[in-house]
Design an enzyme around this catalytic site. Structure first.
Site, mmCIF file in Angstrom:
data_model
loop_
_atom_site.group_PDB
_atom_site.id
_atom_site.type_symbol
_atom_site.label_atom_id
_atom_site.label_comp_id
_atom_site.label_asym_id
_atom_site.label_seq_id
_atom_site.Cartn_x
_atom_site.Cartn_y
_atom_site.Cartn_z
ATOM 1 N N ASP A 90 3.669 0.647 12.375
ATOM 2 C CA ASP A 90 2.410 -0.253 11.671
ATOM 3 C C ASP A 90 2.179 -1.554 12.120
ATOM 4 O O ASP A 90 0.933 -1.996 11.814
ATOM 5 C CB ASP A 90 2.385 -0.176 10.087
ATOM 6 C CG ASP A 90 2.654 1.299 9.456
ATOM 7 O OD1 ASP A 90 2.910 1.488 8.572
ATOM 8 O OD2 ASP A 90 2.158 2.376 10.287
ATOM 9 N N ASP B 151 5.675 20.085 8.591
ATOM 10 C CA ASP B 151 6.341 21.276 8.609
ATOM 11 C C ASP B 151 7.708 20.612 7.719
ATOM 12 O O ASP B 151 8.334 21.621 6.987
ATOM 13 C CB ASP B 151 6.775 21.541 9.936
ATOM 14 C CG ASP B 151 7.161 20.292 10.984
ATOM 15 O OD1 ASP B 151 8.210 20.450 11.513
ATOM 16 O OD2 ASP B 151 6.625 19.353 10.612
ATOM 17 N N ARG C 68 0.421 14.956 13.173
ATOM 18 C CA ARG C 68 0.890 14.723 11.924
ATOM 19 C C ARG C 68 1.306 15.994 11.234
ATOM 20 O O ARG C 68 0.608 15.913 10.252
ATOM 21 C CB ARG C 68 0.145 13.739 11.075
ATOM 22 C CG ARG C 68 -0.042 12.323 11.802
ATOM 23 C CD ARG C 68 -0.721 11.389 11.146
ATOM 24 N NE ARG C 68 0.060 10.694 10.318
ATOM 25 C CZ ARG C 68 -0.423 9.497 9.172
ATOM 26 N NH1 ARG C 68 -1.619 9.052 9.455
ATOM 27 N NH2 ARG C 68 0.412 9.124 8.610
ATOM 28 N N PRO C 69 2.148 16.919 11.605
ATOM 29 C CA PRO C 69 2.205 18.070 11.142
ATOM 30 C C PRO C 69 2.978 17.830 9.577
ATOM 31 O O PRO C 69 3.426 16.738 9.345
ATOM 32 C CB PRO C 69 3.264 18.878 11.980
ATOM 33 C CG PRO C 69 3.967 17.981 12.356
ATOM 34 C CD PRO C 69 2.955 16.454 12.686
ATOM 35 N N LYS D 130 0.713 -1.312 -0.065
ATOM 36 C CA LYS D 130 -0.095 -0.093 -0.011
ATOM 37 C C LYS D 130 0.823 1.134 -0.160
ATOM 38 O O LYS D 130 0.572 2.132 -0.629
ATOM 39 C CB LYS D 130 -0.997 0.077 1.348
ATOM 40 C CG LYS D 130 -1.582 1.345 1.582
ATOM 41 C CD LYS D 130 -2.659 1.314 2.579
ATOM 42 C CE LYS D 130 -1.853 1.545 3.974
ATOM 43 N NZ LYS D 130 -1.438 2.957 4.306
ATOM 44 N N ASN D 131 1.842 1.351 1.104
ATOM 45 C CA ASN D 131 2.675 2.648 1.097
ATOM 46 C C ASN D 131 3.768 2.689 -0.216
ATOM 47 O O ASN D 131 4.260 3.978 -0.105
ATOM 48 C CB ASN D 131 3.375 2.412 2.432
ATOM 49 C CG ASN D 131 2.170 2.775 3.597
ATOM 50 O OD1 ASN D 131 1.004 3.216 3.173
ATOM 51 N ND2 ASN D 131 2.719 2.361 4.789
ATOM 52 N N CYS E 268 -5.514 8.201 9.201
ATOM 53 C CA CYS E 268 -6.029 7.776 10.421
ATOM 54 C C CYS E 268 -5.578 8.794 11.651
ATOM 55 O O CYS E 268 -4.560 9.346 11.464
ATOM 56 C CB CYS E 268 -4.990 6.618 10.546
ATOM 57 S SG CYS E 268 -5.293 5.027 9.507
ATOM 58 N N ARG F 49 -9.144 -0.473 4.241
ATOM 59 C CA ARG F 49 -8.082 0.692 3.508
ATOM 60 C C ARG F 49 -6.792 0.164 3.140
ATOM 61 O O ARG F 49 -6.167 0.782 2.316
ATOM 62 C CB ARG F 49 -8.026 1.871 4.556
ATOM 63 C CG ARG F 49 -9.233 2.450 4.850
ATOM 64 C CD ARG F 49 -9.105 3.729 5.627
ATOM 65 N NE ARG F 49 -8.138 4.676 4.904
ATOM 66 C CZ ARG F 49 -7.897 5.706 5.357
ATOM 67 N NH1 ARG F 49 -8.400 6.367 6.349
ATOM 68 N NH2 ARG F 49 -6.975 6.556 4.823
HETATM 69 C C1 EPZ Z 1 4.058 6.746 6.160
HETATM 70 O O1 EPZ Z 1 3.283 7.839 6.830
HETATM 71 C C2 EPZ Z 1 3.050 5.647 6.216
HETATM 72 N N1 EPZ Z 1 2.010 5.941 5.271
HETATM 73 C C3 EPZ Z 1 2.570 5.395 7.727
HETATM 74 O O2 EPZ Z 1 1.783 4.031 7.543
HETATM 75 C C4 EPZ Z 1 3.867 4.862 8.579
HETATM 76 O O3 EPZ Z 1 3.109 4.786 9.806
HETATM 77 C C5 EPZ Z 1 4.598 6.132 8.677
HETATM 78 O O4 EPZ Z 1 5.299 6.223 7.371
HETATM 79 C C6 EPZ Z 1 5.861 5.605 9.656
HETATM 80 O O5 EPZ Z 1 6.743 4.497 9.209
HETATM 81 C C7 EPZ Z 1 2.253 5.869 4.055
HETATM 82 O O6 EPZ Z 1 3.324 5.691 3.319
HETATM 83 C C8 EPZ Z 1 1.256 6.307 3.155
HETATM 84 P P1 EPZ Z 1 6.215 10.252 8.692
HETATM 85 P P2 EPZ Z 1 4.089 9.453 7.152
HETATM 86 O O7 EPZ Z 1 6.199 11.223 7.911
HETATM 87 O O8 EPZ Z 1 4.828 9.633 5.772
HETATM 88 C C9 EPZ Z 1 6.409 13.262 12.359
HETATM 89 C C10 EPZ Z 1 -0.071 2.833 7.744
HETATM 90 O O9 EPZ Z 1 -0.805 2.343 8.549
HETATM 91 N N2 EPZ Z 1 6.572 14.412 11.130
HETATM 92 O O10 EPZ Z 1 7.256 9.263 8.435
HETATM 93 O O11 EPZ Z 1 2.747 10.485 7.281
HETATM 94 C C11 EPZ Z 1 4.906 12.762 12.198
HETATM 95 O O12 EPZ Z 1 3.996 13.497 13.227
HETATM 96 C C12 EPZ Z 1 0.331 4.220 7.783
HETATM 97 O O13 EPZ Z 1 0.093 2.069 6.584
HETATM 98 C C13 EPZ Z 1 6.613 15.646 11.352
HETATM 99 O O14 EPZ Z 1 6.982 16.094 12.960
HETATM 100 O O15 EPZ Z 1 4.774 9.251 8.292
HETATM 101 C C14 EPZ Z 1 5.254 11.444 12.928
HETATM 102 O O16 EPZ Z 1 5.380 11.562 14.256
HETATM 103 C C15 EPZ Z 1 -0.076 4.792 9.025
HETATM 104 N N3 EPZ Z 1 6.702 16.565 10.591
HETATM 105 C C16 EPZ Z 1 6.765 11.100 12.329
HETATM 106 O O17 EPZ Z 1 7.076 12.140 11.948
HETATM 107 C C17 EPZ Z 1 6.564 16.203 9.165
HETATM 108 O O18 EPZ Z 1 6.386 17.382 8.267
HETATM 109 C C18 EPZ Z 1 6.780 10.092 11.172
HETATM 110 O O19 EPZ Z 1 5.875 10.408 10.159
HETATM 111 C C19 EPZ Z 1 6.320 15.120 8.912
HETATM 112 C C20 EPZ Z 1 6.274 14.064 9.681
#
Ligand code: EPZ
Length: 424
Positions: free
Chosen positions: A312, A124, A121-122, A21-22, A116, A404
């Protein structure tokens, strides 16, 4: 929609894992960067993919499903750059069109994404990266506006190895002249898959899978890469999270289960933890055999960015630890609100204490069938783990959340001997 599961059936046999999916979600967005047609194979037919494709069509792209899991995508020269609110709100991964459109047409407009509710989930880091590459970035009234000012390569250090930010920066960097360096980049296999696709479409990227990624943008690249007459063909990697979930299903209620179409090295942190719990895992070329031959032992889990234990699989693992002898401690280090399933598991008799980013699970307990609710995709998978091992019937409400991210989960589990069905 509800999933109704009768617990106690032993799982046996083999299951084939679908495409990731991802990876599929970001590749669908990235297809906008290729000038010619794109053919993606091994694309899972899951709700999130369908939502992402609705966005492609809303932006003017063409979508055609061909035989099983094969998707044809193509984009006109003139495409829309504003994501419709009602579509973008359906999934977080809609934010991956930001980097793709920035590369293809130098601008994008989208509402802050949905998805979800697993914590704050900012975006920034995404926006900081685009800004460093000479894009004007505005956040107003809940919308993000990105517009090329003086696009050029930049050096970006990520405070956290965010998957989404790494993907958006990599895509946008393909579309700006000059070299972009991403430091403390995410190393997930889905990032490597995206880089391989972009290189196949004509981009120049090195270091994907390490914490330092280098992208050589093409001077005239802000109209996409490759030639309009060329077709880019790519096959999506197998879903390591779906594979890990079936390993945990097998640990909870299985005797011997073969998991086919996997890349075992993507699952090393999961295999290691399941060995600690007392499971035998035989690793093959592209399959794994999971054998349960005795009681489960408690262990501790620390979620971390790849190659650490994947967040996950944290919820499904929490359900499994309810069945294990002793005390297990989970520390969730990626998201700040990902223990919501604990209350639902407690309705089935689990002994779990949550404090901040720590959860303490006492086991083994007798899990009893109950009416429970899926609060997010992976929480839904955790409730299936508990229901398969539980006594009596469990009804999982909001089961559409499971659709999903898991292709044909009821069908696949039925084939392994589970008693499971969807009811309206
Ligand atoms: C990806 O989400 C996956 N989704 C998520 O899978 C997965 O849990 C996550 O990576 C971590 O492995 C997809 O690929 C579509 P991140 P993503 O940006 O990209 C913080 C599932 O169940 N952060 O790595 O949104 C954020 O808040 C889903 O399949 C900032 O602070 O995750 C979090 O605490 C759920 N600022 C951490 O980083 C930013 O600009 C990780 O988020 C971006 C992120």
């Amino acid at each position: 929609m509800k999933l109704v599961i009768q617990g106690g059936n032993a799982l046996r046999g083999s299951v084939k894992i679908s495409g990731a999916k991802n990876a599929a979600l970001v590749l669908i967005a990235a297809s906008a960067i290729a000038r010619g047609e794109v053919i993606l194979d091994n694309v899972p037919r899951i709700a999130d993919v369908e939502h992402q494709l609705e966005i492609v069509q809303a932006l003017g792209g063409r979508v055609e499903w061909q035989e099983q899991g094969r998707l044809l995508l193509s984009w006109p020269d003139q495409l829309d750059v504003a994501l419709p609110y009602h579509l973008a709100k359906k999934l977080r991964a809609s934010n991956l069109f930001l980097g793709a459109l920035a590369a293809r047409v130098g601008q994008a407009r989208m509402p802050l994404p949905g998805g979800c509710d697993i914590g704050f989930r900012p975006m920034d880091l995404h926006l900081k990266g685009l800004n460093a590459m000479g894009f004007d970035v505005e956040l107003e009234h809940g919308f993000i506006n990105v517009k090329a000012r003086e696009p050029r390569g930049g050096r970006i250090y990520l405070d956290f190895p965010s998957v989404g930010a790494t993907e958006n920066i990599m895509m946008a960097a393909v579309g700006v002249p000059g070299t972009t360096i991403v430091e403390n980049a995410a190393k997930e296999p889905e990032i490597v898959d995206l880089a391989s696709f972009l290189v196949g479409a004509g981009a120049t990227i090195s270091g994907a899978g390490t914490d330092l990624i280098k992208i050589e943008g093409h001077p005239a690249a802000s109209r996409g890469v490759g030639n309009s007459g060329e077709t880019t063909r790519f096959s999506v990697i197998p879903d390591r999270i779906e594979a890990g979930t079936y390993m945990i299903f097998a640990a909870a209620a299985g005797v011997e289960v073969t998991i086919e179409n996997v890349i075992s090295r993507h699952l090393q942190p999961v295999i290691a933890k399941l060995n600690d719990v007392g499971l035998e895992v035989a690793v093959g070329e592209d399959s794994l055999v999971v054998k349960r031959s005795g009681p489960l032992r408690a262990t501790d889990i620390k979620t971390l960015p790849y190659p650490g234990f994947p967040t996950d699989l944290q919820s499904p693992m929490m359900a499994l630890l309810c069945l294990a002898q002793g005390t297990g401690v989970i520390s969730e280090n990626v998201f700040d609100n990902r223990f919501r399933v604990a209350d639902e598991l407690k309705r089935m008799g689990a002994q779990i204490r949550v404090k901040g980013h720590l959860a303490v699970i006492e086991g083994p307990v007798r899990l009893l069938g109950a009416q429970v609710k899926a609060t997010d995709l992976r929480a839904g998978a955790a409730l299936i783990v508990a229901a398969l091992a539980g006594e009596g019937e469990t009804e999982i409400c909001q089961a559409e959340l499971i659709e999903r991210g898991y292709e044909k989960v009821a069908e696949k589990l039925c084939a392994l001997g589970a008693s499971i069905k969807y009811v309206d």
